[in-house]
Design a protein around this motif. Sequence first.
Motif, PDB file in Angstrom:
ATOM      1  N   ASN A   1      -0.869  -3.600   4.167  1.00 58.17           N
ATOM      2  CA  ASN A   1      -0.888  -3.688   5.638  1.00 58.17           C
ATOM      3  C   ASN A   1       0.459  -4.139   6.175  1.00 58.17           C
ATOM      4  OD1 ASN A   1      -3.546  -2.837   5.934  1.00 58.17           O
ATOM      5  ND2 ASN A   1      -4.353  -4.910   5.720  1.00 58.17           N
ATOM      6  N   LYS A   2       1.081  -5.060   5.486  1.00 54.02           N
ATOM      7  CA  LYS A   2       2.374  -5.565   5.905  1.00 54.02           C
ATOM      8  C   LYS A   2       3.434  -4.456   5.835  1.00 54.02           C
ATOM      9  CE  LYS A   2       4.451 -10.065   5.328  1.00 54.02           C
ATOM     10  NZ  LYS A   2       4.631 -11.204   4.450  1.00 54.02           N
TER      11      LYS A   2
ATOM     12  N   ASN B   1      -7.332  -8.249  -2.718  1.00 58.00           N
ATOM     13  CA  ASN B   1      -7.137  -8.723  -1.341  1.00 58.00           C
ATOM     14  C   ASN B   1      -5.660  -8.944  -1.048  1.00 58.00           C
ATOM     15  OD1 ASN B   1      -9.854  -8.635  -0.703  1.00 58.00           O
ATOM     16  ND2 ASN B   1     -10.217 -10.770  -1.228  1.00 58.00           N
ATOM     17  N   ASN B   2      -4.945  -9.516  -2.023  1.00 59.90           N
ATOM     18  CA  ASN B   2      -3.505  -9.709  -1.852  1.00 59.90           C
ATOM     19  C   ASN B   2      -2.806  -8.363  -1.750  1.00 59.90           C
ATOM     20  OD1 ASN B   2      -4.684 -12.070  -3.134  1.00 59.90           O
ATOM     21  ND2 ASN B   2      -2.617 -12.865  -3.265  1.00 59.90           N
TER      22      ASN B   2
ATOM     23  N   ALA C   1      -3.393  -6.863   1.677  1.00 56.26           N
ATOM     24  CA  ALA C   1      -2.603  -7.562   2.694  1.00 56.26           C
ATOM     25  C   ALA C   1      -1.163  -7.077   2.685  1.00 56.26           C
ATOM     26  CB  ALA C   1      -2.671  -9.064   2.465  1.00 56.26           C
TER      27      ALA C   1
ATOM     28  N   TYR D   1       7.438  -5.030  -0.571  1.00 56.64           N
ATOM     29  CA  TYR D   1       6.014  -5.200  -0.280  1.00 56.64           C
ATOM     30  C   TYR D   1       5.183  -4.253  -1.146  1.00 56.64           C
ATOM     31  CZ  TYR D   1       7.343  -7.742   4.015  1.00 56.64           C
ATOM     32  OH  TYR D   1       7.841  -8.633   4.930  1.00 56.64           O
TER      33      TYR D   1
ATOM     34  N   ASN E   1       7.032 -10.680  -1.982  1.00 58.30           N
ATOM     35  CA  ASN E   1       6.695 -10.829  -0.568  1.00 58.30           C
ATOM     36  C   ASN E   1       7.802 -11.583   0.168  1.00 58.30           C
ATOM     37  OD1 ASN E   1       4.992 -10.738   1.773  1.00 58.30           O
ATOM     38  ND2 ASN E   1       4.427 -12.853   1.353  1.00 58.30           N
TER      39      ASN E   1
END
Length: 88
Positions: A86-87, A79-80, A83, A65, A46
Amino acid sequence: MKKANKLKDDARRFELREDWDKAIQAYQRVLEMGETEGDVELPLYNRIGDLYVRVGRPNDAVRYYSQAADRYADAGLFNNAIALCNKA
């Protein structure tokens, strides 16, 4: 692992100096070392992606990503993974 910690410290110093390319290179070496030793630090994917965004290389950012999302999903950290998708 001491060498990896030194590289991370170096990368942070490069970031403070806004020398993004050197920071990226240092973090990439940490990831390579982690692959070899079987101890990969997932948040670094990330971080490298974020640095690539700073230097205007969004395609490289998306690649990191995506790698992070895949690895988080493999580890059951959905969840990570979401995220990071989405990024990307």
